[in-house]
Design an enzyme around this catalytic site. Structure first.
Site, PDB file in Angstrom:
ATOM      1  N   CYS A 139     -53.666  -4.050 -20.980  1.00  0.00           N
ATOM      2  CA  CYS A 139     -53.067  -3.256 -19.897  1.00  0.00           C
ATOM      3  C   CYS A 139     -54.074  -2.536 -18.995  1.00  0.00           C
ATOM      4  CB  CYS A 139     -52.024  -2.274 -20.430  1.00  0.00           C
ATOM      5  SG  CYS A 139     -51.880  -2.199 -22.200  1.00  0.00           S
ATOM      6  N   ARG A 191     -58.470  -5.622 -32.888  1.00  0.00           N
ATOM      7  CA  ARG A 191     -58.068  -4.313 -33.410  1.00  0.00           C
ATOM      8  C   ARG A 191     -58.660  -4.170 -34.802  1.00  0.00           C
ATOM      9  NH1 ARG A 191     -51.732  -3.715 -31.348  1.00  0.00           N
ATOM     10  NH2 ARG A 191     -52.253  -4.226 -29.184  1.00  0.00           N
ATOM     11  N   GLN A 249     -52.138 -12.150 -27.647  1.00  0.00           N
ATOM     12  CA  GLN A 249     -50.738 -11.931 -27.277  1.00  0.00           C
ATOM     13  C   GLN A 249     -50.388 -12.860 -26.124  1.00  0.00           C
ATOM     14  OE1 GLN A 249     -50.704  -7.795 -26.131  1.00  0.00           O
ATOM     15  NE2 GLN A 249     -50.633  -7.072 -28.241  1.00  0.00           N
ATOM     16  N   ASP A 272     -49.273 -11.942 -23.452  1.00  0.00           N
ATOM     17  CA  ASP A 272     -49.078 -10.617 -22.876  1.00  0.00           C
ATOM     18  C   ASP A 272     -48.652 -10.691 -21.416  1.00  0.00           C
ATOM     19  OD1 ASP A 272     -49.046  -7.917 -22.927  1.00  0.00           O
ATOM     20  OD2 ASP A 272     -51.211  -7.631 -22.991  1.00  0.00           O
ATOM     21  N   HIS A 304     -47.793  -7.839 -18.003  1.00  0.00           N
ATOM     22  CA  HIS A 304     -47.594  -6.499 -17.471  1.00  0.00           C
ATOM     23  C   HIS A 304     -46.918  -6.611 -16.123  1.00  0.00           C
ATOM     24  CE1 HIS A 304     -50.723  -5.656 -20.531  1.00  0.00           C
ATOM     25  NE2 HIS A 304     -49.869  -4.677 -20.761  1.00  0.00           N
ATOM     26  N   LYS A 333     -40.474   1.845 -26.564  1.00  0.00           N
ATOM     27  CA  LYS A 333     -40.420   0.382 -26.478  1.00  0.00           C
ATOM     28  C   LYS A 333     -39.206  -0.193 -27.195  1.00  0.00           C
ATOM     29  CE  LYS A 333     -43.784   0.093 -30.229  1.00  0.00           C
ATOM     30  NZ  LYS A 333     -44.636  -0.810 -30.944  1.00  0.00           N
ATOM     31  N   HIS A 346     -44.748  -3.282 -20.181  1.00  0.00           N
ATOM     32  CA  HIS A 346     -45.575  -4.168 -21.017  1.00  0.00           C
ATOM     33  C   HIS A 346     -44.591  -5.051 -21.781  1.00  0.00           C
ATOM     34  CE1 HIS A 346     -48.878  -0.916 -21.326  1.00  0.00           C
ATOM     35  NE2 HIS A 346     -47.828  -0.264 -20.859  1.00  0.00           N
TER      36      HIS A 346
HETATM   37  N1  SSA Z   1     -50.017  -3.465 -24.618  1.00  0.00           N
HETATM   38  C1  SSA Z   1     -48.864  -3.962 -25.297  1.00  0.00           C
HETATM   39  C2  SSA Z   1     -48.452  -5.312 -24.767  1.00  0.00           C
HETATM   40  O1  SSA Z   1     -48.530  -5.370 -23.354  1.00  0.00           O
HETATM   41  C3  SSA Z   1     -49.168  -4.067 -26.804  1.00  0.00           C
HETATM   42  O2  SSA Z   1     -50.293  -4.326 -27.189  1.00  0.00           O
HETATM   43  N2  SSA Z   1     -48.132  -3.880 -27.620  1.00  0.00           N
HETATM   44  S1  SSA Z   1     -48.217  -3.937 -29.235  1.00  0.00           S
HETATM   45  O3  SSA Z   1     -49.309  -3.135 -29.711  1.00  0.00           O
HETATM   46  O4  SSA Z   1     -46.905  -3.594 -29.743  1.00  0.00           O
HETATM   47  O5  SSA Z   1     -48.521  -5.411 -29.622  1.00  0.00           O
HETATM   48  C4  SSA Z   1     -47.656  -6.464 -29.175  1.00  0.00           C
HETATM   49  C5  SSA Z   1     -47.431  -7.481 -30.278  1.00  0.00           C
HETATM   50  O6  SSA Z   1     -48.685  -7.977 -30.758  1.00  0.00           O
HETATM   51  C6  SSA Z   1     -46.752  -6.927 -31.524  1.00  0.00           C
HETATM   52  O7  SSA Z   1     -45.349  -6.864 -31.329  1.00  0.00           O
HETATM   53  C7  SSA Z   1     -47.144  -7.951 -32.584  1.00  0.00           C
HETATM   54  O8  SSA Z   1     -46.268  -9.073 -32.541  1.00  0.00           O
HETATM   55  C8  SSA Z   1     -48.528  -8.390 -32.123  1.00  0.00           C
HETATM   56  N3  SSA Z   1     -49.584  -7.759 -32.943  1.00  0.00           N
HETATM   57  C9  SSA Z   1     -49.966  -6.463 -32.898  1.00  0.00           C
HETATM   58  N4  SSA Z   1     -50.949  -6.228 -33.795  1.00  0.00           N
HETATM   59  C10 SSA Z   1     -51.187  -7.411 -34.428  1.00  0.00           C
HETATM   60  C11 SSA Z   1     -52.085  -7.825 -35.466  1.00  0.00           C
HETATM   61  N5  SSA Z   1     -52.944  -6.982 -36.000  1.00  0.00           N
HETATM   62  N6  SSA Z   1     -52.045  -9.116 -35.889  1.00  0.00           N
HETATM   63  C12 SSA Z   1     -51.175  -9.990 -35.305  1.00  0.00           C
HETATM   64  N7  SSA Z   1     -50.321  -9.667 -34.323  1.00  0.00           N
HETATM   65  C13 SSA Z   1     -50.310  -8.391 -33.892  1.00  0.00           C
HETATM   66 ZN    ZN Z   2     -49.805  -3.603 -22.499  1.00  0.00          ZN
END
Ligand code: SSA
Ligand code: ZN
Length: 470
Positions: free
Chosen positions: A152, A181, A199, A201, A203, A283, A330
């Site tokens: 984002c 992460r 993702q 992803d 936005h 969310k 998001h």
């Molecule tokens: N910024 C927002 C998206 O625009 C975002 O990052 N949202 S989130 O943190 O909820 O992550 C989105 C999705 O990524 C989650 O719903 C999950 O399906 C996936 N995700 C998050 N962390 C992990 C992880 N450590 N391993 C695998 N998939 C993950």
């Molecule tokens: Zn985001």
């Protein structure tokens, strides 16, 4: 910084064959003890006692591996990469239909960016830091960088790179970047919780009036995608303000109310998940139940008034004033490709539907005399023409066709093709090569029936069936 391992350690790994042995990192839960697999190639509803975990299937089908030298980061092997790419191709097609523009954005950003976005304050423990070359050449520069855990803030920079008008909105950016992460090592599990992931992803930058429609579209997209994957059921959770949050309380209340309104109008049941929102906004989390009854957070739709303010994003309104603040949504539909793939692997128990199968057709020549014919058929059906002096067409849909010409009996090779999960097998003998056809057997059809087709017909047949997502 490059991690330099002493050569001794590397050679020790090699000697003890540990590179092979540690395909499953020590912190991962070990795959369950070997269980009997269903003998048919037909995708069937798995019985509980035969249920195979995605890590077991991933290993048996050589889809991916993990190495202790980079815990929580997936190596997709060639067959896993085929499925991974199919998921992306599928998603790109959907996103085009929903008006998204894909972007490719940087992976590392200066600490300053993460301070603006609030990640440095609220999300630091989950982030990897990266150092710039500290040789004094960039005196006075902020040389602490962070590896991105989210796309984002980068997308906010793109939005802010030019003057935007209300006519341009909604602007929808899609991004499949790798994210990192710093998940606790003990929490890492196969593909479902990893440290590096991608993702699907997106936005959406829009006006306040457009929020409702954009969230409805996002829910529609989720429903379309989950129907194509035959996701048996999913439920929606409205996750509200967490303990660590940025922004004003009244903005949070408004964002939560907006999401609640859309949910009330939707036909899907939903519940409240108090205090589980993102630090920048509430969310809608979408939980998928896998065939074993376990729930996974896959899709997410998040409403954010904070990042647009922190990045001072603006657009020119119909009133001619250029200080209107966009709203940021998001959303991710798979969630991450990795986690969604784990769910899909377990759902199919390794018996892939044609459109996702990294092993679609096996051609078995009866004897060496048909080898050349078999390979010629493989090239036509797979779409990989062999004339290396010509450009390969990027329009040609690649199909996954293999030839098994090992000096094994026909029965043995047939059984192996079934075990590996091919959708189709074609035996070619002197009769087929003289008629220039393949005798095709659909392995999900119990009748053992074979039908003769030319290679071009087989290609059309497979592509036609793939487009039905069955
Ligand atoms: N910024 C927002 C998206 O625009 C975002 O990052 N949202 S989130 O943190 O909820 O992550 C989105 C999705 O990524 C989650 O719903 C999950 O399906 C996936 N995700 C998050 N962390 C992990 C992880 N450590 N391993 C695998 N998939 C993950
Ligand atoms: Zn985001």
């Amino acid at each position: 910084m490059i991690l330099r391992l002493p050569w001794r350690v590397i050679t020790q790994f090699r000697r003890s064959n540990k590179f092979e042995a540690i395909r499953w990192c020590s912190s991962c839960e070990q795959p369950p003890a070997r269980q009997r697999r269903p003998a048919t190639s037909k995708p069937s509803q798995p019985q509980k006692d035969l249920y195979l975990d995605h890590r077991r299937i991933g290993q048996e089908q050589d889809l991916y591996m993990i190495n202790e030298l980079t815990p929580g980061s997936i190596f997709f092997l060639p067959h896993g990469t085929r499925i991974y790419n199919r998921l992306l191709e599928f998603m790109r097609a959907q996103l085009r239909g929903f008006g998204f523009d894909e972007v490719v954005s940087p992976i590392i950003y200066r600490k300053t960016l993460w301070q603006i976005s609030g990640h440095w304050d609220k999300y630091k423990d989950d982030m990897y830091k990266v150092s710039d070359r500290s040789d004094g050449t960039d005196v006075g520069e902020d040389d602490d960088y962070g590896l991105k855990p989210m796309n984002c803030p980068g997308h906010c920079l793109i939005f802010d790179s030019t003057l935007r008008s209300y006519n341009d909105l909604p602007i929808r950016f899609a991004d499949f970047s790798p994210l990192h992460r710093n998940e606790a090592k003990g929490a890492l599990t196969g593909l479902t919780r990893v440290r590096r992931f991608h993702q699907d992803d997106g936005h959406i930058f829009c006006t306040p009036d457009q929020v409702e429609q954009e969230i409805k579209n996002s829910l529609q997209l989720v429903d379309n995608v989950y129907s194509a994957f035959r996701v048996p059921s999913y439920r929606l959770l409205l996750s509200t303000r967490p303990e660590k949050f940025i922004g004003a309380l009244e903005e949070w209340d408004k964002a939560e109310n907006d999401l609640r309104n859309v949910l009330e109008q939707s036909e899907v049941p939903w519940e409240i998940n108090d205090g589980d929102g993102a630090f920048y906004g509430p969310k809608i989390d979408i939980l998928i139940k896998d065939s074993n009854g376990k729930e996974h957070q896959a899709a997410t739709i998040q409403l954010d008034f904070q990042l647009p303010r922190r990045f001072n994003l603006k657009y020119k309104g119909a009133d001619g004033k250029d200080d209107h603040r966009p709203v940021l949504i998001h959303r991710a539909v798979f969630g991450s490709v990795e986690r969604f793939l784990a769910i899909v692997i377990e759902q199919h128990q390794g018996r892939w539907p044609l459109w996702l199968n990294p092993r679609q057709l096996m051609i078995i020549p009866i004897s060496h005399a048909q080898s050349e014919f078999a390979h010629a058929q493989q090239e036509i059906i797979s779409g990989n023409a062999s004339d290396k002096k010509k450009l390969f067409s990027f329009m040609a849909e690649p199909l996954f066709v293999d030839v098994d010409e090992r000096p094994e009996t026909l029965g043995h090779r047939m059984r192996e093709a079934i075990k590996k999960g091919y959708n189709y097998v074609a035996v070619v003998g002197p009769k087929e090569s003289s008629k220039n056809v393949l005798a095709i057997r659909n392995l999900s059809d119990q009748s053992n029936k074979t039908t003769e087709y030319s290679a071009a017909e087989v290609r059309d047949l497979i592509i036609g069936k793939m487009n039905t997502f069955e």
